[in-house]
Design an enzyme around this catalytic site. Sequence first.
Site, PDB file in Angstrom:
ATOM      1  N   GLY A 216       0.800  -1.023   0.312  1.00  0.00           N
ATOM      2  CA  GLY A 216      -0.372  -0.106   0.214  1.00  0.00           C
ATOM      3  C   GLY A 216       0.615   1.296   0.044  1.00  0.00           C
ATOM      4  CB  CYS A 217       3.980   1.719   1.978  1.00  0.00           C
ATOM      5  SG  CYS A 217       3.450   2.157   3.545  1.00  0.00           S
TER       6      CYS A 217
END
Length: 161
Positions: A48-49
């Site tokens: 996600g990051c």
Amino acid sequence: MSEDGWIEHGTKAPAFTLASDEGDKIRLADLKGGPVVLYFYPKDDTPGCTKEACAFRDASAALAKAGAKVFGVSPDDAASHAKFREKYHLNFPLLIDPEHKVAEKYGAWREKNMYGKKSWGIQRCTYLIDADGKVAKLWKRVKVEGHETQVLEALAQLRSE
């Protein structure tokens, strides 16, 4: 700060000085005069990051056209940030907040509950800080997909005010 720990719209953004992955000291006070996109993320090089960082990277021309400076903040160290930036060719600084002091000031350091297990960590969020240093917009619990578009829309609205 609101009762739930977030900084409210129109409130002066908390001052901070953090080191970047390039060794520079970034002070919010030095960034006045243009909008700042300050996003908090849990960990370098996680799915996600990475997706969020690459979306901001890919939107860099539009962000620059809006006059915005982008900064990612996580508790990771300089070496981790530098490796992450290099691997994905990120074109904005990553700020080092190992003791999560700035994350706490901004309400991003929160108790999380994952499958009944409680722990403390970064709640993915983004602050748009206006040219005067006030919070223009806050996105809590950011969903990565399309988030950069939301930020660009808010920047356009900010410019038209």
